[in-house]
Design an enzyme around this catalytic site. Structure first.
Site, PDB file in Angstrom:
ATOM      1  N   GLN A   1      33.916  38.122  37.336  1.00 26.90           N
ATOM      2  CA  GLN A   1      33.689  36.775  38.087  1.00 26.90           C
ATOM      3  C   GLN A   1      32.754  37.130  39.093  1.00 26.90           C
ATOM      4  O   GLN A   1      31.950  36.120  39.632  1.00 26.90           O
ATOM      5  CB  GLN A   1      34.903  36.097  38.669  1.00 26.90           C
ATOM      6  CG  GLN A   1      35.765  35.775  37.424  1.00 26.90           C
ATOM      7  CD  GLN A   1      36.756  34.707  38.017  1.00 26.90           C
ATOM      8  OE1 GLN A   1      38.053  35.077  38.525  1.00 26.90           O
ATOM      9  NE2 GLN A   1      36.482  33.368  38.076  1.00 26.90           N
TER      10      GLN A   1
ATOM     11  N   GLU B   1      44.243  35.983  35.436  1.00 25.99           N
ATOM     12  CA  GLU B   1      43.188  36.907  35.800  1.00 25.99           C
ATOM     13  C   GLU B   1      43.014  38.082  34.794  1.00 25.99           C
ATOM     14  O   GLU B   1      42.060  38.769  34.417  1.00 25.99           O
ATOM     15  CB  GLU B   1      43.618  37.503  37.093  1.00 25.99           C
ATOM     16  CG  GLU B   1      43.561  36.801  38.399  1.00 25.99           C
ATOM     17  CD  GLU B   1      42.360  35.902  38.399  1.00 25.99           C
ATOM     18  OE1 GLU B   1      41.290  36.100  38.195  1.00 25.99           O
ATOM     19  OE2 GLU B   1      42.469  34.397  38.644  1.00 25.99           O
TER      20      GLU B   1
ATOM     21  N   GLY C   1      43.030  33.750  42.795  1.00 24.57           N
ATOM     22  CA  GLY C   1      42.650  34.899  42.227  1.00 24.57           C
ATOM     23  C   GLY C   1      41.180  34.999  41.764  1.00 24.57           C
ATOM     24  O   GLY C   1      40.345  33.893  41.519  1.00 24.57           O
TER      25      GLY C   1
HETATM   26 NI    NI Z   1      39.430  32.193  36.586  1.00 26.77          NI
END
Ligand code: NI
Length: 169
Positions: free
Chosen positions: A51, A135, A46
């Site tokens: 990110q 997530e 994921g």
């Molecule tokens: Ni993570």
């Protein structure tokens, strides 16, 4: 298509709630492709947009059931229902080198948009349930270590700082 650098623990973008995606356009689809590529290369199951430094509410997921690729995109996801409890080890591409057992709901129902802008309902159990929660936490500025008891959380933070000073994080 290219790999994207993954933001690590300590970057403010990981702590900020992401903004809802207003529309699905070619740029977003291109980014989704790059994020999937980045996730598979890591390797991971994921990857949330923040990110890779984008404070937008979407994530890519693929738990690769039976070793087969089943890429999935969740846009503006919301957890509608949670049930049961599981306690399993989790890690995060933004906190490399660490893994800890945390408590999660064993089953979740998530409402989201897919890459075509269509509403979808995803029922996840076990690893899929954990991945969805992990997530969606990211998209809300939360990290898996936030679920640890205080003492363990402080220990992880101290270890991260120590490794960072040694240039190992
Ligand atoms: Ni993570």
């Amino acid at each position: 298509m290219s790999l994207m650098p993954i933001v690590k623990y300590g970057d403010a973008v990981l702590r900020k709630k992401t903004a809802a995606v207003p529309q699905i356009d070619d740029e977003l689809l291109h980014t989704i492709g790059d994020m999937l590529r980045t996730m598979y290369a890591a390797p991971g199951i994921g990857l949330a947009a923040n990110q890779v430094g984008l404070s937008k509410c979407f994530a890519v997921i693929d738990i690769q059931p039976g070793g087969q690729r089943h890429p999935m995109v969740i846009i503006n996801p919301v957890i509608e229902e949670r049930s049961g409890t599981i306690f399993e080890e989790e890690g995060c591409l933004s906190i490399p080198g660490f893994a800890n057992k945390i408590k999660r709901a064993a089953k979740v129902r998530v409402r989201a948009l897919n890459e075509h802008g269509l509403p979808v309902v995803i029922e996840g159990e076990g690893l899929m349930a954990r991945c969805l929660q992990h997530e969606i936490d990211h998209l809300n500025g939360k990290l898996y270590i936030d679920h640890l008891p205080l003492v363990s959380r402080l220990r992880v933070k101290r270890d991260i700082e120590r490794r960072r000073k040694q240039g190992l994080f």
